[in-house]
Write a protein that holds these residues in place. Sequence first.
Motif, PDB file in Angstrom:
ATOM      1  N   PHE A 175       0.858  -1.090  -0.043  1.00 61.73           N
ATOM      2  CA  PHE A 175       0.145   0.198   0.000  1.00 61.73           C
ATOM      3  C   PHE A 175       0.955   1.311   0.045  1.00 61.73           C
ATOM      4  CE2 PHE A 175      -2.718  -3.240   1.591  1.00 61.73           C
ATOM      5  CZ  PHE A 175      -3.998  -2.969   0.996  1.00 61.73           C
ATOM      6  N   PRO A 176       0.720   1.997  -0.971  1.00 64.00           N
ATOM      7  CA  PRO A 176       1.309   3.564  -0.999  1.00 64.00           C
ATOM      8  C   PRO A 176       0.920   4.119   0.353  1.00 64.00           C
ATOM      9  CG  PRO A 176       0.524   3.181  -3.138  1.00 64.00           C
ATOM     10  CD  PRO A 176       0.183   1.682  -2.314  1.00 64.00           C
ATOM     11  N   LEU A 177       1.715   5.137   0.534  1.00 70.21           N
ATOM     12  CA  LEU A 177       1.033   6.095   1.777  1.00 70.21           C
ATOM     13  C   LEU A 177       0.299   7.167   1.016  1.00 70.21           C
ATOM     14  CD1 LEU A 177       4.274   6.071   3.958  1.00 70.21           C
ATOM     15  CD2 LEU A 177       2.457   4.552   4.007  1.00 70.21           C
ATOM     16  N   GLY A 178       0.383   7.232  -0.048  1.00 66.14           N
ATOM     17  CA  GLY A 178      -0.724   8.290  -0.725  1.00 66.14           C
ATOM     18  C   GLY A 178      -0.023   8.369  -2.209  1.00 66.14           C
ATOM     19  N   GLY A 179      -0.554   9.666  -2.646  1.00 67.50           N
ATOM     20  CA  GLY A 179       0.017  10.069  -4.026  1.00 67.50           C
ATOM     21  C   GLY A 179      -0.320  11.462  -4.473  1.00 67.50           C
ATOM     22  N   PHE A 180      -0.004  11.648  -5.742  1.00 64.43           N
ATOM     23  CA  PHE A 180      -0.269  13.026  -6.506  1.00 64.43           C
ATOM     24  C   PHE A 180      -0.784  12.621  -7.993  1.00 64.43           C
ATOM     25  CE2 PHE A 180       2.263  13.833  -2.652  1.00 64.43           C
ATOM     26  CZ  PHE A 180       1.805  15.348  -2.220  1.00 64.43           C
ATOM     27  N   TRP A 231      -1.273  20.016  -8.847  1.00 67.49           N
ATOM     28  CA  TRP A 231      -1.212  18.819  -8.292  1.00 67.49           C
ATOM     29  C   TRP A 231      -2.732  18.631  -7.703  1.00 67.49           C
ATOM     30  CZ3 TRP A 231       2.492  15.420  -9.170  1.00 67.49           C
ATOM     31  CH2 TRP A 231       3.634  15.903  -9.408  1.00 67.49           C
ATOM     32  N   VAL A 232      -3.038  17.489  -7.268  1.00 65.53           N
ATOM     33  CA  VAL A 232      -4.027  16.985  -6.277  1.00 65.53           C
ATOM     34  C   VAL A 232      -3.449  15.636  -5.670  1.00 65.53           C
ATOM     35  CG1 VAL A 232      -5.091  15.469  -8.116  1.00 65.53           C
ATOM     36  CG2 VAL A 232      -6.347  16.330  -5.962  1.00 65.53           C
ATOM     37  N   ARG A 233      -3.740  15.791  -4.233  1.00 62.97           N
ATOM     38  CA  ARG A 233      -3.227  14.657  -3.197  1.00 62.97           C
ATOM     39  C   ARG A 233      -4.339  13.538  -3.213  1.00 62.97           C
ATOM     40  NH1 ARG A 233       0.116  13.205   0.655  1.00 62.97           N
ATOM     41  NH2 ARG A 233       1.470  14.928   0.790  1.00 62.97           N
TER      42      ARG A 233
END
Length: 165
Positions: free
Chosen positions: A82-87, A94-96
């Motif tokens: 699982f990635p910790l998030g992304g952009f 950018w959108v998180r």
Amino acid sequence: MQISQADALAIVSSESFQQQIIGPMIDEFVRRLSRPGADGKAYRAFIQDWLYFERPMLDRFIGERFNVQFEGPALSIDGAEFPLGGFILRELEWVRIDPVEAFELRSELRKAVDEAVIDWIGGRPMKFLPATVEKPFPDRAAADAETAQIIRDFLGSTGKTEGVG
């Protein structure tokens, strides 16, 4: 002596191996990033996105309209990474995305890559070989010139790719 892929991955990902390669890796990164000309520019452009965010980048997918980056280090749960998030980058905005959205989008992009490669390979005869460090070209300048000629031949006299408007 042959080593299994699982054993090789276990060695390379081990803490002791990772600690042993830090110095030589940093030295090689600095050497490549410091190269003059097109090589250095390409190396620097490739990792430039690493400097934008606090967390390290796990993956990056670049399309024609969007650039998607996934943050790590990944959290492993029951065999899933699982990635910790992304952009998502669109033009200069950018959108998180949160970790669940990042996991879902990363999964879809990985499937799309596999499907595109399978479609592209089609009936082409290809022989996949064990991945090893690529040996330097005997004459890099000649190899680059040959590759540039292949591209020019592909473009033909129009300067445009065949079949592309």
